[in-house]
Design an enzyme around this catalytic site. Structure first.
Site, mmCIF file in Angstrom:
data_model
loop_
_atom_site.group_PDB
_atom_site.id
_atom_site.type_symbol
_atom_site.label_atom_id
_atom_site.label_comp_id
_atom_site.label_asym_id
_atom_site.label_seq_id
_atom_site.Cartn_x
_atom_site.Cartn_y
_atom_site.Cartn_z
ATOM 1 N N GLY A 1 1.500 1.619 5.948
ATOM 2 C CA GLY A 1 0.439 0.610 5.929
ATOM 3 C C GLY A 1 0.259 -0.056 7.286
ATOM 4 O O GLY A 1 1.038 0.202 8.215
ATOM 5 N N THR B 1 0.847 -1.203 0.000
ATOM 6 C CA THR B 1 0.000 0.000 0.000
ATOM 7 C C THR B 1 0.882 1.252 0.000
ATOM 8 O O THR B 1 0.662 2.197 -0.775
ATOM 9 C CB THR B 1 -0.937 0.010 1.237
ATOM 10 O OG1 THR B 1 -1.456 -1.303 1.422
ATOM 11 C CG2 THR B 1 -2.068 0.998 1.071
ATOM 12 N N LYS C 1 -8.167 -4.769 6.349
ATOM 13 C CA LYS C 1 -7.338 -4.535 7.541
ATOM 14 C C LYS C 1 -8.166 -4.107 8.762
ATOM 15 O O LYS C 1 -7.661 -4.121 9.884
ATOM 16 C CB LYS C 1 -6.272 -3.470 7.244
ATOM 17 C CG LYS C 1 -5.417 -3.749 6.005
ATOM 18 C CD LYS C 1 -4.573 -4.980 6.195
ATOM 19 C CE LYS C 1 -3.754 -5.367 4.973
ATOM 20 N NZ LYS C 1 -2.626 -4.525 4.692
ATOM 21 N N GLU D 1 9.871 1.309 11.104
ATOM 22 C CA GLU D 1 8.542 1.932 11.010
ATOM 23 C C GLU D 1 8.163 2.584 12.338
ATOM 24 O O GLU D 1 7.575 3.675 12.361
ATOM 25 C CB GLU D 1 7.495 0.881 10.627
ATOM 26 C CG GLU D 1 7.652 0.398 9.198
ATOM 27 C CD GLU D 1 6.728 -0.740 8.826
ATOM 28 O OE1 GLU D 1 6.409 -0.861 7.647
ATOM 29 O OE2 GLU D 1 6.331 -1.514 9.705
HETATM 30 C C1 5RP Z 1 5.645 -3.754 6.841
HETATM 31 C C2 5RP Z 1 4.320 -3.294 7.296
HETATM 32 C C3 5RP Z 1 3.320 -3.010 6.263
HETATM 33 O O1 5RP Z 1 2.944 -1.685 6.349
HETATM 34 C C4 5RP Z 1 2.127 -3.906 6.460
HETATM 35 O O2 5RP Z 1 2.596 -5.251 6.416
HETATM 36 C C5 5RP Z 1 1.052 -3.693 5.424
HETATM 37 O O3 5RP Z 1 1.481 -4.154 4.192
HETATM 38 P P1 5RP Z 1 0.601 -4.087 2.886
HETATM 39 O O4 5RP Z 1 0.350 -2.661 2.604
HETATM 40 O O5 5RP Z 1 1.472 -4.764 1.841
HETATM 41 O O6 5RP Z 1 -0.671 -4.862 3.125
HETATM 42 O O7 5RP Z 1 4.051 -3.136 8.464
HETATM 43 O O8 5RP Z 1 6.492 -4.072 7.917
#
Ligand code: 5RP
Length: 222
Positions: A81, A28, A120, A102
């Site tokens: 994300g 994302t 989510k 992050e």
């Molecule tokens: C990576 C993360 C991502 O933000 C989380 O896994 C969401 O990923 P995606 O946008 O591919 O669903 O925390 O460490």
């Protein structure tokens, strides 16, 4: 409709000239970074702080000016994300293994926006395994402690080997189940020597941006 793409691109609208922007990791966030690259090409002046080596590489390839984390004195906005988020904006992150960087970036940010597709959003956290970054030294002791606590840990693997983070560490995924007792897990996991950081991002954001088949929704904290 590509829910992740519309959420990522909407979030980029919150970026203004002169900002220092945390650039998240995952599929994302990738759409958001692509959009930021386009905006920079069109004259937007920002400095980005990437949350992983993968995002750093993407941002560099798009010509987005980047700041080293050690040169950051503030971050205006962080966009990233999530793997799961409840109605109180308690989120689980780290599915991509980037949770430590992050969290460093999010904790420095004046404002945080989480971006996601509809899948989510959950009532209670726990279905998505909670990632924990742990140091390699003595990792089996840390793992056993998590087993003793009944957290159902699994070492994250990649190509038959232990997964190694950008920081040279390992990830344990806690298969907690729903509903996870997030305060209990927080207290116990943070008390284990050898844990670097957890994927619990509790009430860190003011707004979330969700892509849906009906369009993009911006939801503010209660
Ligand atoms: C990576 C993360 C991502 O933000 C989380 O896994 C969401 O990923 P995606 O946008 O591919 O669903 O925390 O460490």
């Amino acid at each position: 409709m590509n829910q992740k793409k519309i959420a990522g691109e909407k979030a980029a609208e919150y970026i203004k000239d002169g900002m220092v922007v945390g650039l998240g990791t995952g599929s994302t966030a990738r759409y958001m970074v692509d959009k930021v690259g386009e905006m920079v090409k069109n004259g937007l002046k920002i400095q980005g702080v990437p949350t992983s080596k993968a995002t750093e590489e993407q941002a560099r390839s798009l010509g987005i000016p980047l700041l080293d984390i050690n040169d950051v004195d503030h971050i205006d906005l962080d966009i990233d994300g999530v793997d799961e988020i409840d109605g109180d904006f308690n989120a689980t992150k780290g599915g991509g293994g980037a949770l430590f960087r992050e969290k460093v970036v999010a904790s420095l940010a004046k404002e945080v926006i989480w971006i996601m597709d509809e899948s989510k959003l959950v009532d209670k956290l726990g279905a998505f395994p909670l990632p924990i970054e742990i140091l390699p030294y003595g990792y089996q002791i840390v793992f056993k402690k998590m087993e003793e606590y009944g957290f159902n840990p699994k070492m994250r693997m990649k190509d038959g080997e232990l997964f190694v983070t950008d920081n040279g560490n390992y990830i344990v995924d806690l298969h907690l189940g729903v509903p996870a007792d997030i305060e209990d897990v927080k207290a116990k996991v943070n008390g284990i020597v050898g844990v670097l950081e957890t994927g619990q991002f509790l009430k860190m954001c003011k707004r979330i941006i969700v892509g849906t088949d009906e369009g993009v929704k911006v939801i503010e904290a209660k």
